[in-house]
Design a protein around this motif. Structure first.
Motif, mmCIF file in Angstrom:
data_model
loop_
_atom_site.group_PDB
_atom_site.id
_atom_site.type_symbol
_atom_site.label_atom_id
_atom_site.label_comp_id
_atom_site.label_asym_id
_atom_site.label_seq_id
_atom_site.Cartn_x
_atom_site.Cartn_y
_atom_site.Cartn_z
ATOM 1 N N THR A 208 0.833 -1.203 0.000
ATOM 2 C CA THR A 208 0.000 0.000 0.000
ATOM 3 C C THR A 208 0.868 1.254 0.000
ATOM 4 O O THR A 208 0.635 2.189 -0.775
ATOM 5 N N ALA A 209 1.873 1.272 0.840
ATOM 6 C CA ALA A 209 2.758 2.424 0.951
ATOM 7 C C ALA A 209 3.477 2.687 -0.372
ATOM 8 O O ALA A 209 3.590 3.838 -0.821
ATOM 9 N N PHE A 210 3.964 1.641 -1.015
ATOM 10 C CA PHE A 210 4.680 1.826 -2.274
ATOM 11 C C PHE A 210 3.751 2.358 -3.362
ATOM 12 O O PHE A 210 4.093 3.327 -4.042
ATOM 13 N N LEU A 211 2.608 1.736 -3.532
ATOM 14 C CA LEU A 211 1.708 2.150 -4.612
ATOM 15 C C LEU A 211 1.183 3.576 -4.380
ATOM 16 O O LEU A 211 1.013 4.350 -5.329
ATOM 17 N N ARG A 212 0.953 3.945 -3.144
ATOM 18 C CA ARG A 212 0.543 5.323 -2.847
ATOM 19 C C ARG A 212 1.675 6.298 -3.158
ATOM 20 O O ARG A 212 1.435 7.423 -3.641
ATOM 21 N N GLY A 213 2.904 5.865 -2.892
ATOM 22 C CA GLY A 213 4.031 6.733 -3.186
ATOM 23 C C GLY A 213 4.187 7.020 -4.670
ATOM 24 O O GLY A 213 4.669 8.093 -5.050
ATOM 25 N N LEU A 214 3.747 6.099 -5.518
ATOM 26 C CA LEU A 214 3.815 6.345 -6.957
ATOM 27 C C LEU A 214 2.865 7.453 -7.396
ATOM 28 O O LEU A 214 3.119 8.155 -8.362
ATOM 29 N N GLY A 215 1.740 7.579 -6.656
ATOM 30 C CA GLY A 215 0.683 8.452 -7.134
ATOM 31 C C GLY A 215 0.622 9.801 -6.474
ATOM 32 O O GLY A 215 -0.225 10.615 -6.849
#
Length: 338
Positions: free
Chosen positions: A331-338
């Motif tokens: 979750t943290a990684f994918l949110r960081g992309l956006g």
């Protein structure tokens, strides 16, 4: 974010692997799928089944001989009187140019690098649809999506053109990158798994049309041991198109992000127009493999730095094993992309 997963990917259920001479429960279990899916959905990912691209894109990076082996070895193995349920090799050639035996036991030794890639009845279908998930996410990115996620399980970055290893059978990141390249794009593969992406490096080591970059725990005393040193820069036409950034065991967020800055500069210099992120969440401080000490917030910062390239990003799931923070790390990684 569009995300891809096929139910058949759960059919691979390895029971054991050997570590330090001891047979242990295999950590690459189907249960990872539910945890990772929930983590991706918490970040807003919407899952859909992949489409079937057939064998062509897989055979673009893997040999036909190896693919025949993967597809047929389990029923052949089970014809051996007293054979175990899973195909696990007990002998290996000392060179890739050795005799290619007809024996199932001999071929297992030729095509399986270690004891961490057991093959059972559901392995081929799971690996095949894992690759199709990566290809479907690649198609989404090529079609204009700023980012897409492939929940690839089993993972793939330890798989060479004709060799399985380290829980991996088909090199999902490499298959996706080659598919993107064939469509006129210039892909860079950025591997952030705690283990070196040795199979991915091997696929492209003599080529200059796909950049391979890997950040990983130093292999001097960490799997995969024989690959991942900084001096491995590519060969022939590929010289200078492979970058390894081995990190000291226990490297934290600050040290990791400093090395990532070097990786991102190389991607800029390559002129990439798409990034394939081989996402291992096993660099986390609480992962069972205990190689690095990246925090959950660290994964957000890693993703934000990658997003700073301003390029489309295809995220292909690699490692990351069952522990309380696994889903939250994704979750943290994918949110960081956006």
């Amino acid at each position: 974010m569009r995300a891809f997963l096929d139910a058949r990917q759960a059919g691979h259920d390895p029971q054991m692997f050997m570590a330090n001479g001891v047979m242990l429960p295999n950590p690459e279990k189907p249960e990872r799928i539910a945890v990772l899916r929930a983590g991706a959905e918490a970040a807003g990912a919407v899952f859909e089944p992949p489409r079937d691209f057939g064998m062509g894109p897989i055979a673009a990076v893997h040999t036909a001989e190896y693919l025949t082996f993967l597809e047929t070895i389990h029923p052949r193995w089970k014809r051996i009187e007293g054979a175990a349920e899973e195909v696990i090799p007990n002998i290996h050639p000392d060179r890739r140019q050795a005799n290619y035996p007809k024996s199932a036991v001999g071929q297992a030794g030729y095509h399986q690098a270690d004891t961490a890639c057991p093959i059972a009845s559901g392995t081929w279908a799971a690996a095949y649809w894992s690759a199709q998930s990566a290809l479907s996410a690649a198609e989404a990115v090529a079609g204009g999506a700023g980012a897409a996620y492939a929940l690839c399980r089993p993972p793939g970055h330890h798989a060479f053109a004709d060799l399985a290893g380290g829980f991996c059978f088909l090199n999902n990141s490499g298959i996706a990158a080659e598919w993107l390249r064939a469509r006129g794009l210039r892909p860079a593969i950025l591997d952030v798994d705690v283990h070196h992406g040795n199979g991915t490096q091997g696929l492209f080591y003599t080529r200059g049309d796909v950049l391979t970059v890997s950040l990983h725990a130093d292999p001097e005393r960490f799997y995969p041991f024989f690959w991942g040193a900084a001096q491995e820069r590519g060969e022939g036409a590929g010289l200078g198109f492979n970058l390894n950034l081995p990190l000291a065991r226990g490297t934290d967020d600050a040290g990791y992000l400093a090395a990532l800055g070097t990786a991102l500069q190389r991607i800029r210099s390559f002129g990439a127009d798409v990034v394939v992120v081989a996402l291992g969440l096993d660099a986390h401080e609480d992962d069972p493999f205990q190689g690095l000490r990246v925090t959950t917030e660290g994964f957000t910062r890693i993703a934000a730095a990658i997003a700073g390239l301003g390029l489309p990003v295809l995220v292909v799931q690699e490692g990351g094993y069952l522990q309380p923070a696994l889903g939250g790390n994704l979750t943290a990684f994918l949110r960081g992309l956006g």
